[in-house]
Each structure stands twice: as structure tokens, then as C-alpha cells.
Write a protein that holds these residues in place. Sequence first.
Motif, PDB file in Angstrom:
ATOM      1  N   ALA A   1      41.195  52.355  29.836  1.00 44.74           N
ATOM      2  CA  ALA A   1      42.255  53.330  30.094  1.00 44.74           C
ATOM      3  C   ALA A   1      42.947  53.060  31.425  1.00 44.74           C
ATOM      4  O   ALA A   1      44.180  53.136  31.520  1.00 44.74           O
ATOM      5  N   ALA A   2      42.178  52.728  32.457  1.00 48.20           N
ATOM      6  CA  ALA A   2      42.774  52.440  33.760  1.00 48.20           C
ATOM      7  C   ALA A   2      43.654  51.200  33.691  1.00 48.20           C
ATOM      8  O   ALA A   2      44.769  51.176  34.230  1.00 48.20           O
ATOM      9  N   GLY A   3      43.164  50.156  33.025  1.00 52.17           N
ATOM     10  CA  GLY A   3      43.965  48.949  32.887  1.00 52.17           C
ATOM     11  C   GLY A   3      45.229  49.184  32.085  1.00 52.17           C
ATOM     12  O   GLY A   3      46.302  48.662  32.427  1.00 52.17           O
ATOM     13  N   ALA A   4      45.123  49.978  31.028  1.00 49.24           N
ATOM     14  CA  ALA A   4      46.297  50.271  30.203  1.00 49.24           C
ATOM     15  C   ALA A   4      47.359  50.998  31.009  1.00 49.24           C
ATOM     16  O   ALA A   4      48.559  50.694  30.915  1.00 49.24           O
ATOM     17  N   PHE A   5      46.932  51.961  31.816  1.00 55.10           N
ATOM     18  CA  PHE A   5      47.897  52.701  32.634  1.00 55.10           C
ATOM     19  C   PHE A   5      48.560  51.789  33.662  1.00 55.10           C
ATOM     20  O   PHE A   5      49.776  51.810  33.849  1.00 55.10           O
TER      21      PHE A   5
ATOM     22  N   GLY B   1      50.448  47.866  39.911  1.00 54.28           N
ATOM     23  CA  GLY B   1      49.022  47.712  40.191  1.00 54.28           C
ATOM     24  C   GLY B   1      48.504  48.675  41.243  1.00 54.28           C
ATOM     25  O   GLY B   1      47.293  48.869  41.369  1.00 54.28           O
ATOM     26  N   LEU B   2      49.438  49.281  41.955  1.00 53.14           N
ATOM     27  CA  LEU B   2      49.088  50.280  42.960  1.00 53.14           C
ATOM     28  C   LEU B   2      48.282  51.425  42.360  1.00 53.14           C
ATOM     29  O   LEU B   2      47.460  52.046  43.034  1.00 53.14           O
ATOM     30  N   ALA B   3      48.487  51.684  41.069  1.00 52.51           N
ATOM     31  CA  ALA B   3      47.840  52.836  40.430  1.00 52.51           C
ATOM     32  C   ALA B   3      46.421  52.544  39.988  1.00 52.51           C
ATOM     33  O   ALA B   3      45.699  53.464  39.590  1.00 52.51           O
ATOM     34  N   LEU B   4      45.969  51.292  40.073  1.00 51.01           N
ATOM     35  CA  LEU B   4      44.701  50.935  39.438  1.00 51.01           C
ATOM     36  C   LEU B   4      43.494  51.558  40.134  1.00 51.01           C
ATOM     37  O   LEU B   4      42.601  52.102  39.469  1.00 51.01           O
ATOM     38  N   ALA B   5      43.413  51.475  41.459  1.00 54.50           N
ATOM     39  CA  ALA B   5      42.240  52.000  42.168  1.00 54.50           C
ATOM     40  C   ALA B   5      42.037  53.504  41.944  1.00 54.50           C
ATOM     41  O   ALA B   5      40.922  53.928  41.599  1.00 54.50           O
ATOM     42  N   PRO B   6      43.069  54.356  42.111  1.00 51.25           N
ATOM     43  CA  PRO B   6      42.833  55.786  41.861  1.00 51.25           C
ATOM     44  C   PRO B   6      42.550  56.088  40.399  1.00 51.25           C
ATOM     45  O   PRO B   6      41.761  56.992  40.097  1.00 51.25           O
ATOM     46  N   ALA B   7      43.179  55.342  39.485  1.00 51.74           N
ATOM     47  CA  ALA B   7      42.894  55.562  38.065  1.00 51.74           C
ATOM     48  C   ALA B   7      41.435  55.252  37.764  1.00 51.74           C
ATOM     49  O   ALA B   7      40.755  56.012  37.048  1.00 51.74           O
TER      50      ALA B   7
ATOM     51  N   ALA C   1      39.297  47.181  41.218  1.00 48.66           N
ATOM     52  CA  ALA C   1      40.752  47.072  41.299  1.00 48.66           C
ATOM     53  C   ALA C   1      41.162  45.757  41.953  1.00 48.66           C
ATOM     54  O   ALA C   1      42.069  45.069  41.480  1.00 48.66           O
ATOM     55  N   ALA C   2      40.476  45.380  43.039  1.00 49.73           N
ATOM     56  CA  ALA C   2      40.812  44.125  43.717  1.00 49.73           C
ATOM     57  C   ALA C   2      40.612  42.936  42.789  1.00 49.73           C
ATOM     58  O   ALA C   2      41.461  42.037  42.705  1.00 49.73           O
ATOM     59  N   ALA C   3      39.499  42.916  42.059  1.00 51.36           N
ATOM     60  CA  ALA C   3      39.225  41.790  41.167  1.00 51.36           C
ATOM     61  C   ALA C   3      40.208  41.744  40.009  1.00 51.36           C
ATOM     62  O   ALA C   3      40.706  40.668  39.639  1.00 51.36           O
ATOM     63  N   ALA C   4      40.498  42.899  39.418  1.00 50.62           N
ATOM     64  CA  ALA C   4      41.453  42.926  38.306  1.00 50.62           C
ATOM     65  C   ALA C   4      42.848  42.525  38.777  1.00 50.62           C
ATOM     66  O   ALA C   4      43.572  41.797  38.077  1.00 50.62           O
ATOM     67  N   LEU C   5      43.234  42.976  39.973  1.00 52.63           N
ATOM     68  CA  LEU C   5      44.554  42.618  40.492  1.00 52.63           C
ATOM     69  C   LEU C   5      44.651  41.135  40.815  1.00 52.63           C
ATOM     70  O   LEU C   5      45.726  40.539  40.703  1.00 52.63           O
TER      71      LEU C   5
ATOM     72  N   GLY D   1      33.978  45.253  33.321  1.00 55.28           N
ATOM     73  CA  GLY D   1      35.062  46.208  33.517  1.00 55.28           C
ATOM     74  C   GLY D   1      36.337  45.539  33.982  1.00 55.28           C
ATOM     75  O   GLY D   1      37.443  45.904  33.552  1.00 55.28           O
ATOM     76  N   VAL D   2      36.207  44.565  34.873  1.00 55.53           N
ATOM     77  CA  VAL D   2      37.382  43.827  35.344  1.00 55.53           C
ATOM     78  C   VAL D   2      38.061  43.123  34.172  1.00 55.53           C
ATOM     79  O   VAL D   2      39.291  43.134  34.042  1.00 55.53           O
ATOM     80  N   ALA D   3      37.251  42.482  33.315  1.00 54.96           N
ATOM     81  CA  ALA D   3      37.815  41.801  32.153  1.00 54.96           C
ATOM     82  C   ALA D   3      38.539  42.779  31.229  1.00 54.96           C
ATOM     83  O   ALA D   3      39.642  42.498  30.739  1.00 54.96           O
ATOM     84  N   LEU D   4      37.931  43.951  31.008  1.00 61.87           N
ATOM     85  CA  LEU D   4      38.566  44.954  30.148  1.00 61.87           C
ATOM     86  C   LEU D   4      39.857  45.474  30.768  1.00 61.87           C
ATOM     87  O   LEU D   4      40.858  45.677  30.062  1.00 61.87           O
ATOM     88  N   CYS D   5      39.845  45.687  32.080  1.00 62.81           N
ATOM     89  CA  CYS D   5      41.056  46.132  32.791  1.00 62.81           C
ATOM     90  C   CYS D   5      42.191  45.131  32.602  1.00 62.81           C
ATOM     91  O   CYS D   5      43.330  45.499  32.289  1.00 62.81           O
ATOM     92  N   ALA D   6      41.870  43.863  32.823  1.00 62.02           N
ATOM     93  CA  ALA D   6      42.896  42.824  32.743  1.00 62.02           C
ATOM     94  C   ALA D   6      43.446  42.715  31.320  1.00 62.02           C
ATOM     95  O   ALA D   6      44.665  42.572  31.118  1.00 62.02           O
TER      96      ALA D   6
END
Length: 274
Positions: free
Chosen positions: A17-21, A34-40, A63-67, A225-230
Motif C-alpha cells: 500500500a505504501a509503495g502504491a501510494f 517519493g517524499l510520501a513513502l516514509a510517513p506512509a 523508504a531509503a532502500a526503496a527510493l 518489504g523494499v521489494a514489494l514497495c518498489a
Amino acid sequence: MIGEWLAIAALAAAFLAAGAFAGLASGALGAGGGLALAPALYHLLGAAGFDGPLLAHQAMGAAAAALAVLSAQAALAHARAGGADWAPLRRAGAFAALGGGLGALGAAQLAGLAPLAVWGVAAFAAALLMGFGDSGSRWGAGWPGGVAGPALGLGVGLVAGGASTGGGAFAAPLMRRYGAEPRAAAALAAGFGAAAAAPAALVWALAAPAGPVAPFTLGAVNLPGVALCALAAAATAPQGARLAREAPGWALRLAFAFLIAVTALSFVAGAARG
């Protein structure tokens, strides 16, 4: 056993959900989503039942790894499309990487909600840039030479790495101020974002957790989680781009800037209350 699988499913759903947003926002805005990823991640992981003293650290690390992954993908896509001048990245990319590592190292030493308070300060500034960043005069006709160029790269890295914001939030407006067209600015922002986020992710991964963390977490970085976010961000970015074609760009920027500003102030206020 069933409870463990349900917990893992909730964790996966939170990352998706965080990655989708974040992907939707990135596609709609072109740069800065990508600014929204950490709070999401912070709110969704908490809602999934992984609340705890290291929740902010896990959100920032993931968030850092996904970004890092998403920024590298975006930079490669821009490189294949052509049209961007990569000279600023060649001159200042190493300084952005240094700043990203140092910024994350500082944020990782903070306790409780304080890492996300750092995000909040940076994000509030980014929201102002997003809302009003194109209204001012240009600072130059190209990336500055001398010590100013590396200093700007270091500054972008410190903010992007320390606050896990990605490169688009600050680098893209900065590039536009120095005369880059929006597409070229987005390309350079992705490059600077990847340069800053990769060492930041490494710092978070090497951080020794001082408490319980979610399953499959290395340091403060949850690898699945990073993989799913990406994957989720890559899937929803085209929908965001479609939204950008159908809605006024200024309205999308102002709505996102308002959301980020309110969220940023809430994290800063929460950290101040302890």
C-alpha cells in the motif's frame, strides 16, 4: 502458526500500500512523489500491528532502500530516453552520495519519533518548494562551477539521505532554478536521488536494532518489504501519469504539498511532545 502468517500478510499489505501510494504520487507529479513513502510506511506498518520504539527507524530505512531502487530505475529510464545533460551528476554525484550516507548516519542515532521529525522539517520545506518553487527568479543558466556545485550536491545528499525523501523533492526544483527544463530536471533529480539513497540505505541496513523489528529485517531495512514497495510503485506510477494528463498540474502539486505539510507538522509536533 496462523497468527504468524497473518502478521506477515499484514506486513506485506502495508509495504504494498505504501509503495502504491508513492508510485501514484510520483507518476502524477513527475518528481517528488517519493517524499510520501516514509510517513506512509510509518502509518501503515503501525496499523498492521508493528508499532514499537523502532517503527520510525524501520519506516525511514525501508523508504531509503526503496527510493534507491526507484530512483535508479527512473534515472535509467531517462538515460534511455535521452535529452538530459548528466554533467551536474558527474561533477557532484559523489558529494551527494557522501551527504546521503552522513545524513542517514545522523538520523539513525536518533530515538523514538525523532527520525521522522527530521523528515518533517525537510518535508515542510519541500512542500513550500512544491507549491511555490517555480515562482521565483532563476539563479543561473546552468549548474554552478567551482565549489558551489559540489556543495549543492552535498546539501541535496544530506537532506535526501537524512530525511529519506528521495531526490525529486529538492533536486528537481533546484535544477529548474538553474535553468533545466522540467524533463531534464526530473532526470537529474532521479540521478541525485539514487546517489544519495543508496549509501543511506546501506547505513540503515547496518544499523544495529535496539529493540524488536519486523520479520526479515536487516538492521532497519525490511528486505522483502523494499521489494514489494518498489514493485507496487512501479505498477501504479503509470496511473499517476494518466492522472497528471487529466487533472491540472498545479492542483495536483498544491494538494500534495498541503498533505505533506500537514503530515510534516504532525511529526514535528509529535516528536516535540516526546
